[in-house]
Design a protein around this motif. Structure first.
Motif, PDB file in Angstrom:
ATOM      1  N   THR A   1       1.564  12.772  -2.284  1.00  0.00           N
ATOM      2  CA  THR A   1       0.214  13.303  -2.104  1.00  0.00           C
ATOM      3  C   THR A   1      -0.722  12.671  -3.115  1.00  0.00           C
ATOM      4  O   THR A   1      -0.465  12.719  -4.322  1.00  0.00           O
ATOM      5  N   ILE A   2      -1.792  12.073  -2.612  1.00  0.00           N
ATOM      6  CA  ILE A   2      -2.815  11.503  -3.482  1.00  0.00           C
ATOM      7  C   ILE A   2      -3.943  12.510  -3.614  1.00  0.00           C
ATOM      8  O   ILE A   2      -4.309  13.198  -2.649  1.00  0.00           O
TER       9      ILE A   2
ATOM     10  N   PHE B   1       0.825  -1.195   0.000  1.00  0.00           N
ATOM     11  CA  PHE B   1       0.000   0.000   0.000  1.00  0.00           C
ATOM     12  C   PHE B   1       0.866   1.254   0.000  1.00  0.00           C
ATOM     13  O   PHE B   1       1.875   1.316   0.696  1.00  0.00           O
ATOM     14  N   VAL B   2       0.433   2.256  -0.778  1.00  0.00           N
ATOM     15  CA  VAL B   2       1.118   3.544  -0.805  1.00  0.00           C
ATOM     16  C   VAL B   2       0.199   4.644  -0.272  1.00  0.00           C
ATOM     17  O   VAL B   2       0.547   5.369   0.648  1.00  0.00           O
ATOM     18  N   ALA B   3      -1.004   4.748  -0.865  1.00  0.00           N
ATOM     19  CA  ALA B   3      -1.922   5.810  -0.467  1.00  0.00           C
ATOM     20  C   ALA B   3      -3.325   5.457  -0.913  1.00  0.00           C
ATOM     21  O   ALA B   3      -3.518   4.670  -1.842  1.00  0.00           O
TER      22      ALA B   3
ATOM     23  N   VAL C   1     -13.477   1.122   1.822  1.00  0.00           N
ATOM     24  CA  VAL C   1     -12.151   1.533   2.268  1.00  0.00           C
ATOM     25  C   VAL C   1     -11.262   0.312   2.473  1.00  0.00           C
ATOM     26  O   VAL C   1     -11.705  -0.704   3.004  1.00  0.00           O
ATOM     27  N   GLY C   2      -9.999   0.407   2.034  1.00  0.00           N
ATOM     28  CA  GLY C   2      -9.074  -0.703   2.224  1.00  0.00           C
ATOM     29  C   GLY C   2      -7.645  -0.243   2.138  1.00  0.00           C
ATOM     30  O   GLY C   2      -7.327   0.707   1.423  1.00  0.00           O
ATOM     31  N   LEU C   3      -6.778  -0.931   2.870  1.00  0.00           N
ATOM     32  CA  LEU C   3      -5.355  -0.605   2.862  1.00  0.00           C
ATOM     33  C   LEU C   3      -4.510  -1.781   2.383  1.00  0.00           C
ATOM     34  O   LEU C   3      -3.283  -1.701   2.426  1.00  0.00           O
ATOM     35  N   THR C   4      -5.135  -2.846   1.958  1.00  0.00           N
ATOM     36  CA  THR C   4      -4.388  -4.006   1.472  1.00  0.00           C
ATOM     37  C   THR C   4      -4.812  -4.333   0.043  1.00  0.00           C
ATOM     38  O   THR C   4      -5.954  -4.084  -0.349  1.00  0.00           O
ATOM     39  N   PRO C   5      -3.901  -4.908  -0.741  1.00  0.00           N
ATOM     40  CA  PRO C   5      -4.239  -5.207  -2.146  1.00  0.00           C
ATOM     41  C   PRO C   5      -5.476  -6.093  -2.295  1.00  0.00           C
ATOM     42  O   PRO C   5      -6.266  -5.902  -3.214  1.00  0.00           O
ATOM     43  N   GLY C   6      -5.645  -7.036  -1.405  1.00  0.00           N
ATOM     44  CA  GLY C   6      -6.759  -7.971  -1.513  1.00  0.00           C
ATOM     45  C   GLY C   6      -8.125  -7.327  -1.377  1.00  0.00           C
ATOM     46  O   GLY C   6      -9.131  -7.936  -1.757  1.00  0.00           O
TER      47      GLY C   6
ATOM     48  N   ARG D   1     -10.819  12.455   2.610  1.00  0.00           N
ATOM     49  CA  ARG D   1      -9.957  11.691   3.519  1.00  0.00           C
ATOM     50  C   ARG D   1      -8.886  10.970   2.723  1.00  0.00           C
ATOM     51  O   ARG D   1      -9.157  10.412   1.660  1.00  0.00           O
ATOM     52  N   THR D   2      -7.674  10.997   3.258  1.00  0.00           N
ATOM     53  CA  THR D   2      -6.561  10.308   2.628  1.00  0.00           C
ATOM     54  C   THR D   2      -5.795   9.498   3.666  1.00  0.00           C
ATOM     55  O   THR D   2      -5.834   9.807   4.860  1.00  0.00           O
ATOM     56  N   SER D   3      -5.127   8.470   3.189  1.00  0.00           N
ATOM     57  CA  SER D   3      -4.277   7.648   4.042  1.00  0.00           C
ATOM     58  C   SER D   3      -2.974   7.386   3.305  1.00  0.00           C
ATOM     59  O   SER D   3      -2.973   7.268   2.072  1.00  0.00           O
TER      60      SER D   3
END
Length: 122
Positions: A69-70, A47-49, A102-107, A57-59
């Motif tokens: 910056t996304i 994960f990058v962003a 919302v997700g922070l992992t590729p799956g 909202r950004t992560s």
């Protein structure tokens, strides 16, 4: 179904900048959470962003926080990744991805682009 196409990768010296773009077709991007991921040779995709549907909202991964910056322009069906202060360890194939939640992992992402190569020389 949405199709994603990345562009903007290339070769840059350490300390330089690049701006990646990802254009969607098939469906409007506004219904999707969007993310950028990267995969270096011999490593897992990471994960990058990520950015929410309205961009409010950004992560970010800790490794890129403060440098990348996304952003998104739903009217242009495009998501961007501005990358500053690039380091050799940022070298990877960068992918954009879309998901309904919302997700922070590729799956957790359903739709993927083909990737664009970013190479940072020391």
């Amino acid at each position: 179904q949405v199709q994603l196409v990345e562009s903007g990768g290339g070769l840059v010296q350490a300390g330089g900048s690049l701006r990646l773009s990802c254009v969607a077709s098939g469906r409007t991007l506004s219904i999707y959470v969007l993310g950028w991921f990267r995969q270096a040779p011999g490593k897992e995709r990471e994960f990058v962003a990520a950015i929410s549907r309205n961009g409010g909202r950004t992560s970010y991964a800790d490794t890129v926080k403060g440098r990348f910056t996304i952003s998104r322009d739903n009217a242009k069906n495009t998501v961007y990744l501005q990358m500053n202060s690039l380091k050799p360890e940022d070298t990877a194939v960068y992918y954009c991805a879309a998901n309904y939640g919302v997700g922070l992992t590729p799956g957790e992402y359903r739709y993927w682009g083909q990737g664009t190569q970013v190479t940072v020389s020391s």
